[in-house]
Design an enzyme around this catalytic site. Structure first.
Site, PDB file in Angstrom:
ATOM      1  N   TYR A  40     -11.627   7.642 -14.536  1.00 43.94           N
ATOM      2  CA  TYR A  40     -11.776   6.136 -13.765  1.00 43.94           C
ATOM      3  C   TYR A  40     -12.503   5.114 -14.564  1.00 43.94           C
ATOM      4  O   TYR A  40     -12.001   3.966 -14.600  1.00 43.94           O
ATOM      5  CB  TYR A  40     -12.653   6.398 -12.654  1.00 43.94           C
ATOM      6  CG  TYR A  40     -12.799   5.215 -11.600  1.00 43.94           C
ATOM      7  CD1 TYR A  40     -11.857   5.182 -10.510  1.00 43.94           C
ATOM      8  CD2 TYR A  40     -13.987   4.529 -11.466  1.00 43.94           C
ATOM      9  CE1 TYR A  40     -12.080   3.908  -9.675  1.00 43.94           C
ATOM     10  CE2 TYR A  40     -14.431   3.594 -10.779  1.00 43.94           C
ATOM     11  CZ  TYR A  40     -13.058   3.247  -9.843  1.00 43.94           C
ATOM     12  OH  TYR A  40     -13.318   2.053  -9.130  1.00 43.94           O
ATOM     13  N   ASP A  42       0.840  -1.350   0.098  1.00 42.94           N
ATOM     14  CA  ASP A  42       0.045  -0.024  -0.155  1.00 42.94           C
ATOM     15  C   ASP A  42       0.952   1.206   0.105  1.00 42.94           C
ATOM     16  O   ASP A  42       1.735   1.242   0.825  1.00 42.94           O
ATOM     17  CB  ASP A  42      -1.069   0.070   1.067  1.00 42.94           C
ATOM     18  CG  ASP A  42      -2.120   0.791   1.105  1.00 42.94           C
ATOM     19  OD1 ASP A  42      -3.409   0.252   0.856  1.00 42.94           O
ATOM     20  OD2 ASP A  42      -2.067   2.126   1.108  1.00 42.94           O
ATOM     21  N   THR A  86     -16.382   0.567   1.586  1.00 43.31           N
ATOM     22  CA  THR A  86     -14.900   0.625   1.979  1.00 43.31           C
ATOM     23  C   THR A  86     -14.876   2.306   2.430  1.00 43.31           C
ATOM     24  O   THR A  86     -15.504   2.974   2.080  1.00 43.31           O
ATOM     25  CB  THR A  86     -14.431   0.321   0.659  1.00 43.31           C
ATOM     26  OG1 THR A  86     -14.334   1.378  -0.205  1.00 43.31           O
ATOM     27  CG2 THR A  86     -14.464  -1.046   0.282  1.00 43.31           C
ATOM     28  N   ILE A 132     -19.365  -0.846  -2.667  1.00 46.86           N
ATOM     29  CA  ILE A 132     -18.891  -1.701  -1.851  1.00 46.86           C
ATOM     30  C   ILE A 132     -18.216  -0.654  -0.641  1.00 46.86           C
ATOM     31  O   ILE A 132     -17.766   0.312  -0.785  1.00 46.86           O
ATOM     32  CB  ILE A 132     -17.603  -2.257  -2.120  1.00 46.86           C
ATOM     33  CG1 ILE A 132     -17.821  -3.244  -3.549  1.00 46.86           C
ATOM     34  CG2 ILE A 132     -17.088  -3.464  -0.864  1.00 46.86           C
ATOM     35  CD1 ILE A 132     -19.078  -4.206  -3.355  1.00 46.86           C
ATOM     36  N   LYS A 169     -10.619   1.689 -15.827  1.00 46.76           N
ATOM     37  CA  LYS A 169     -11.204   0.350 -15.429  1.00 46.76           C
ATOM     38  C   LYS A 169     -11.753  -0.604 -16.518  1.00 46.76           C
ATOM     39  O   LYS A 169     -11.441  -1.866 -16.732  1.00 46.76           O
ATOM     40  CB  LYS A 169     -12.476   0.598 -14.351  1.00 46.76           C
ATOM     41  CG  LYS A 169     -11.871   1.144 -12.973  1.00 46.76           C
ATOM     42  CD  LYS A 169     -10.949   0.238 -12.297  1.00 46.76           C
ATOM     43  CE  LYS A 169     -10.735   0.385 -10.862  1.00 46.76           C
ATOM     44  NZ  LYS A 169      -9.874  -0.304 -10.325  1.00 46.76           N
TER      45      LYS A 169
HETATM   46  P1  NAP Z   1      -9.478   1.958  -0.490  1.00 52.70           P
HETATM   47  O1  NAP Z   1     -10.258   1.539   0.864  1.00 52.70           O
HETATM   48  O2  NAP Z   1      -9.361   3.337  -0.632  1.00 52.70           O
HETATM   49  O3  NAP Z   1      -8.300   1.265  -0.687  1.00 52.70           O
HETATM   50  C1  NAP Z   1      -7.300   1.487  -1.892  1.00 52.70           C
HETATM   51  C2  NAP Z   1      -5.924   1.350  -1.295  1.00 52.70           C
HETATM   52  O4  NAP Z   1      -5.040   1.571  -2.384  1.00 52.70           O
HETATM   53  C3  NAP Z   1      -5.552   2.590  -0.352  1.00 52.70           C
HETATM   54  O5  NAP Z   1      -4.870   2.417   0.879  1.00 52.70           O
HETATM   55  C4  NAP Z   1      -4.816   3.542  -1.162  1.00 52.70           C
HETATM   56  O6  NAP Z   1      -3.766   4.301  -0.377  1.00 52.70           O
HETATM   57  C5  NAP Z   1      -4.090   2.541  -1.826  1.00 52.70           C
HETATM   58  N1  NAP Z   1      -3.125   3.108  -3.062  1.00 52.70           N
HETATM   59  C6  NAP Z   1      -3.638   4.228  -3.485  1.00 52.70           C
HETATM   60  N2  NAP Z   1      -2.933   4.575  -4.505  1.00 52.70           N
HETATM   61  C7  NAP Z   1      -1.868   3.770  -4.586  1.00 52.70           C
HETATM   62  C8  NAP Z   1      -0.556   3.562  -5.392  1.00 52.70           C
HETATM   63  N3  NAP Z   1      -0.193   4.363  -6.360  1.00 52.70           N
HETATM   64  N4  NAP Z   1       0.305   2.357  -5.147  1.00 52.70           N
HETATM   65  C9  NAP Z   1      -0.082   1.382  -4.036  1.00 52.70           C
HETATM   66  N5  NAP Z   1      -1.321   1.831  -3.206  1.00 52.70           N
HETATM   67  C10 NAP Z   1      -2.161   2.614  -3.619  1.00 52.70           C
HETATM   68  O7  NAP Z   1     -10.490   1.499  -1.687  1.00 52.70           O
HETATM   69  P2  NAP Z   1     -11.535   0.368  -2.004  1.00 52.70           P
HETATM   70  O8  NAP Z   1     -12.752   0.794  -2.113  1.00 52.70           O
HETATM   71  O9  NAP Z   1     -10.956  -0.867  -1.254  1.00 52.70           O
HETATM   72  O10 NAP Z   1     -10.738   0.154  -3.537  1.00 52.70           O
HETATM   73  C11 NAP Z   1     -10.135  -1.184  -3.996  1.00 52.70           C
HETATM   74  C12 NAP Z   1     -10.127  -1.326  -5.549  1.00 52.70           C
HETATM   75  O11 NAP Z   1     -11.548  -1.589  -5.720  1.00 52.70           O
HETATM   76  C13 NAP Z   1      -9.633  -0.006  -6.102  1.00 52.70           C
HETATM   77  O12 NAP Z   1      -9.037  -0.317  -7.372  1.00 52.70           O
HETATM   78  C14 NAP Z   1     -11.190   0.570  -6.485  1.00 52.70           C
HETATM   79  O13 NAP Z   1     -11.213   1.351  -7.716  1.00 52.70           O
HETATM   80  C15 NAP Z   1     -11.827  -0.608  -6.621  1.00 52.70           C
HETATM   81  N6  NAP Z   1     -13.442  -0.681  -6.628  1.00 52.70           N
HETATM   82  C16 NAP Z   1     -13.952  -0.197  -5.423  1.00 52.70           C
HETATM   83  C17 NAP Z   1     -15.176   0.108  -5.226  1.00 52.70           C
HETATM   84  C18 NAP Z   1     -16.015   0.200  -4.288  1.00 52.70           C
HETATM   85  O14 NAP Z   1     -17.360   0.575  -4.154  1.00 52.70           O
HETATM   86  N7  NAP Z   1     -15.383   0.438  -2.905  1.00 52.70           N
HETATM   87  C19 NAP Z   1     -16.171  -0.314  -6.316  1.00 52.70           C
HETATM   88  C20 NAP Z   1     -15.579  -0.611  -7.485  1.00 52.70           C
HETATM   89  C21 NAP Z   1     -14.018  -0.920  -7.734  1.00 52.70           C
HETATM   90  P3  NAP Z   1      -4.056   5.807  -0.126  1.00 52.70           P
HETATM   91  O15 NAP Z   1      -5.461   5.752   0.863  1.00 52.70           O
HETATM   92  O16 NAP Z   1      -2.978   6.473   0.605  1.00 52.70           O
HETATM   93  O17 NAP Z   1      -4.631   6.572  -1.546  1.00 52.70           O
END
Ligand code: NAP
Length: 266
Positions: A155, A36, A190, A188, A159
């Site tokens: 985004y 991360d 998060t 989701i 994706k």
């Molecule tokens: P999250 O809780 O924000 O977790 C994402 C993590 O990735 C954060 O800890 C972030 O760190 C880290 N990160 C950001 N840029 C990075 C980089 N350049 N190198 C390494 N780590 C990095 O988000 P999440 O909701 O779990 O999302 C996880 C994945 O699922 C993402 O790809 C997102 O697009 C996808 N997704 C999520 C949802 C949803 O509803 N949650 C829906 C569709 C897809 P920082 O906090 O420091 O930025």
């Protein structure tokens, strides 16, 4: 225990979906490299994994920077001998803006983290998987990569690129016994989505109304699909994009037309 003694690398595993996947893999016997950008979060998850009796290592690489990815992957192989499983979950939000008003630097950063990051991690881990003649990769895309979401051009484009890159890599790697698939979550619960809801960018009731199962999803529900695709049960599945979205992309209604009846009021 489906993953006993397997070595996994999960990006973006300090938070949300990636964290849930990393811990779920450890509970099923895997040793996990936790990546991360926020290295303190990664270290916290790595400590949890060690307390589950598995080996772990935290790496703060920025997945969009090639030399950091190469060094993370090489260090992981040095420590654990190989990488069997890769999950690309690192991600950031974009600045919601119409394409014609988008700031190019913002656009580029979103493309770099989601698409270039996925490409760099896959490329460098797959090199080792090719030598091992085995491996499983899951890339986290999104429903935004399947439909065109207004104000989310960076985004959505990134994706969609992840889904197509997954297909190309899957067909290139199939004869090395490497499976490459994508999972596309809907909304989701998060920290990423909580920030949007608390910031007034999303209205949770709109999400609920638009989602046939009638609720926001849980990280565990995404992790369940990811672990299935990483498991031996999914050995003949490669190049797919699996939606985990409560029916969001299957639902073709608009406005009030064909509004879903509330349970009990059919
Ligand atoms: P999250 O809780 O924000 O977790 C994402 C993590 O990735 C954060 O800890 C972030 O760190 C880290 N990160 C950001 N840029 C990075 C980089 N350049 N190198 C390494 N780590 C990095 O988000 P999440 O909701 O779990 O999302 C996880 C994945 O699922 C993402 O790809 C997102 O697009 C996808 N997704 C999520 C949802 C949803 O509803 N949650 C829906 C569709 C897809 P920082 O906090 O420091 O930025």
């Amino acid at each position: 225990m489906r993953f006993t003694d397997k070595i996994a690398l999960v990006t973006g595993a300090g938070s949300g979906i990636g964290k849930c996947i990393a811990l779920s893999l450890a509970r099923e016997g895997a040793d996990v490299v936790v990546n991360d950008l926020n290295v303190e979060l990664a270290e916290g998850v790595a400590e949890e994994i060690v307390s589950l009796g598995r080996r772990s290592m935290a790496r703060g690489a920025d997945v969009s920077v090639e030399k950091e990815v190469i060094s993370m992957v090489d260090r992981a192989v040095e420590e654990f001998g190989r990488i069997d499983l890769l999950v690309n979950s690192a991600g950031i939000l974009d600045q919601a803006a119409p394409a014609m008003k988008q700031r190019t630097d913002d656009w580029q950063r979103v493309i770099d983290v989601h698409l270039r990051g996925c490409y760099l991690c896959c490329q460098n881990v797959a090199k080792y998987m090719v030598k091992q003649k085995s491996g499983k990769i899951v890339n986290i895309s999104s429903i935004a990569g399947v439909v065109g979401l207004p104000m989310r051009n960076a985004y959505s484009t990134a994706k969609a690129g992840v889904i197509m890159f997954t297909r190309v890599l899957a067909v290139e790697c199939a004869h090395y016994n490497i499976n490459v698939n994508a999972v596309s979550p809907g909304y989701i619960r998060t920290p990423m989505v909580e920030r949007l809801i608390l910031g007034g960018k999303f209205d949770e009731s709109d999400i609920i109304r638009r989602t046939p199962v009638g609720r926001v999803g849980l990280p565990e529900e995404v992790a369940g699909a990811v672990l299935f695709l990483l498991s031996d049960t999914a050995s003949y599945i490669t190049g797919i994009n699996l939606p985990v979205d409560g029916g969001w992309t299957a639902f073709g209604s608009y406005g009030d037309a064909y509004r879903l009846p509330s349970p009990g009021k059919e």
